[in-house]
Motif scaffolding. Structure first.
Motif, PDB file in Angstrom:
ATOM      1  N   GLY A   1       0.783  -1.230   0.000  1.00  0.00           N
ATOM      2  CA  GLY A   1       0.000   0.000   0.000  1.00  0.00           C
ATOM      3  C   GLY A   1       0.810   1.272   0.000  1.00  0.00           C
ATOM      4  N   GLY A   2       2.015   1.222  -0.440  1.00  0.00           N
ATOM      5  CA  GLY A   2       2.828   2.438  -0.545  1.00  0.00           C
ATOM      6  C   GLY A   2       3.711   2.666   0.670  1.00  0.00           C
ATOM      7  N   PHE A   3       4.457   3.748   0.595  1.00  0.00           N
ATOM      8  CA  PHE A   3       5.386   4.130   1.646  1.00  0.00           C
ATOM      9  C   PHE A   3       4.804   5.321   2.394  1.00  0.00           C
ATOM     10  CE2 PHE A   3       7.887   2.378  -1.868  1.00  0.00           C
ATOM     11  CZ  PHE A   3       8.619   1.391  -1.226  1.00  0.00           C
ATOM     12  N   SER A   4       4.824   5.278   3.728  1.00  0.00           N
ATOM     13  CA  SER A   4       4.303   6.415   4.497  1.00  0.00           C
ATOM     14  C   SER A   4       5.355   7.495   4.667  1.00  0.00           C
ATOM     15  CB  SER A   4       3.783   5.962   5.855  1.00  0.00           C
ATOM     16  OG  SER A   4       4.816   5.356   6.603  1.00  0.00           O
ATOM     17  N   GLY A   5       6.608   7.134   4.562  1.00  0.00           N
ATOM     18  CA  GLY A   5       7.717   8.082   4.652  1.00  0.00           C
ATOM     19  C   GLY A   5       8.889   7.563   3.844  1.00  0.00           C
ATOM     20  N   ILE A   6       9.844   8.431   3.559  1.00  0.00           N
ATOM     21  CA  ILE A   6      10.951   7.988   2.703  1.00  0.00           C
ATOM     22  C   ILE A   6      11.793   6.914   3.371  1.00  0.00           C
ATOM     23  CG2 ILE A   6      11.057  10.128   1.387  1.00  0.00           C
ATOM     24  CD1 ILE A   6      13.536  10.911   3.044  1.00  0.00           C
ATOM     25  N   GLU A   7      11.860   6.921   4.700  1.00  0.00           N
ATOM     26  CA  GLU A   7      12.662   5.919   5.407  1.00  0.00           C
ATOM     27  C   GLU A   7      12.100   4.509   5.247  1.00  0.00           C
ATOM     28  OE1 GLU A   7       9.578   7.680   7.806  1.00  0.00           O
ATOM     29  OE2 GLU A   7      11.310   8.659   6.927  1.00  0.00           O
TER      30      GLU A   7
ATOM     31  N   TYR B   1      20.202   4.091   1.480  1.00  0.00           N
ATOM     32  CA  TYR B   1      19.212   5.105   1.868  1.00  0.00           C
ATOM     33  C   TYR B   1      19.870   6.464   2.037  1.00  0.00           C
ATOM     34  CZ  TYR B   1      16.052   7.833   4.764  1.00  0.00           C
ATOM     35  OH  TYR B   1      15.261   8.837   5.259  1.00  0.00           O
ATOM     36  N   ASP B   2      21.035   6.493   2.697  1.00  0.00           N
ATOM     37  CA  ASP B   2      21.747   7.757   2.903  1.00  0.00           C
ATOM     38  C   ASP B   2      22.083   8.426   1.574  1.00  0.00           C
ATOM     39  OD1 ASP B   2      21.568   7.457   5.647  1.00  0.00           O
ATOM     40  OD2 ASP B   2      23.591   6.627   5.862  1.00  0.00           O
ATOM     41  N   ARG B   3      22.400   7.611   0.562  1.00  0.00           N
ATOM     42  CA  ARG B   3      22.745   8.165  -0.762  1.00  0.00           C
ATOM     43  C   ARG B   3      21.535   8.719  -1.505  1.00  0.00           C
ATOM     44  NH1 ARG B   3      26.162   4.200  -4.351  1.00  0.00           N
ATOM     45  NH2 ARG B   3      24.824   2.656  -3.394  1.00  0.00           N
TER      46      ARG B   3
ATOM     47  N   ILE C   1      14.591  11.581  -2.942  1.00  0.00           N
ATOM     48  CA  ILE C   1      13.285  10.911  -2.971  1.00  0.00           C
ATOM     49  C   ILE C   1      12.299  11.625  -2.055  1.00  0.00           C
ATOM     50  CG2 ILE C   1      14.219   8.664  -3.602  1.00  0.00           C
ATOM     51  CD1 ILE C   1      13.928   7.812  -0.649  1.00  0.00           C
ATOM     52  N   CYS C   2      11.034  11.377  -2.307  1.00  0.00           N
ATOM     53  CA  CYS C   2       9.960  11.905  -1.463  1.00  0.00           C
ATOM     54  C   CYS C   2       8.771  10.934  -1.528  1.00  0.00           C
ATOM     55  CB  CYS C   2       9.533  13.300  -1.938  1.00  0.00           C
ATOM     56  SG  CYS C   2       8.780  13.326  -3.572  1.00  0.00           S
TER      57      CYS C   2
END
Length: 189
Positions: free
Chosen positions: A161-167, A180-182, A187-188
């Protein structure tokens, strides 16, 4: 903001008035919870406490039932009396708010704030890849993301169902903290 504060004050005041009226009509202020015990305690204090003067449990229950029915009737009567008064007071206050232009100003300010927040959000997203909507061709442009990881991101997104945050992208197998750090600045959601 003034409008919201005035509206809150009106609602709170009406609630207090209604609560006080029900409290008074219910008889709680006179310790009605003790029911027939008040009569017994009064007679005991006056030295009139004899066995024949004691109220039986049946009488107490009957009296409590009668009192609760009377309380219900009083509450219904009070509600019927207070409803038009409260409606009139609220209507008058809302009319005053509208006449003074507070409502229009509050709506204008709210719309302005919402537009500014939306614009700021869009500006922040500008130039970034939305991981909730991006296709494989957009995802592979991110550093360290190839066709396989892009497909994994899309599959994870569709299954969860998608990502709630970029993390949350770190929940995709093969994407750890270093990757992820790179990509986090690109991304958003």
């Amino acid at each position: 903001m003034k409008t919201k504060n005035r509206l809150k004050a009106i609602v709170i005041a009406a609630g207090i008035i209604i609560s006080a009226a029900f409290y008074i009509l219910s008889g709680d202020y006179a310790d009605s919870a003790s029911g027939g015990k008040l009569l017994y305690e009064h007679k005991e204090a006056a030295g009139e406490n004899r066995e024949e003067d004691k109220i039986s449990e049946e009488d107490e229950l009957r009296e409590e039932d009668e009192l609760s029915k009377e309380d219900e009737l009083r509450e219904e009567e009070l509600a019927a009396l207070l409803e038009p008064v409260i409606r009139c007071a609220v209507r008058e206050e809302l009319t005053a708010i509208c006449e003074e232009g507070y409502l229009e100003e509050a709506l204008r300010q709210e719309a302005s704030l919402a537009a500014a927040a939306y614009a700021a959000e869009q500006e922040e997203k500008r130039g970034k890849v939305d991981i909730n909507t991006a296709g494989e061709d957009e995802l592979v442009q991110l550093p360290g993301i190839g066709a396989k990881k892009a497909a994994d991101i899309i599959e994870f997104r569709e299954n969860n169902g998608g990502f709630s945050g970029i993390e949350d992208i770190m929940l995709v197998p093969g994407i750890g903290q270093s990757l992820y750090d790179r990509i986090s600045g690109s991304i958003c959601t």
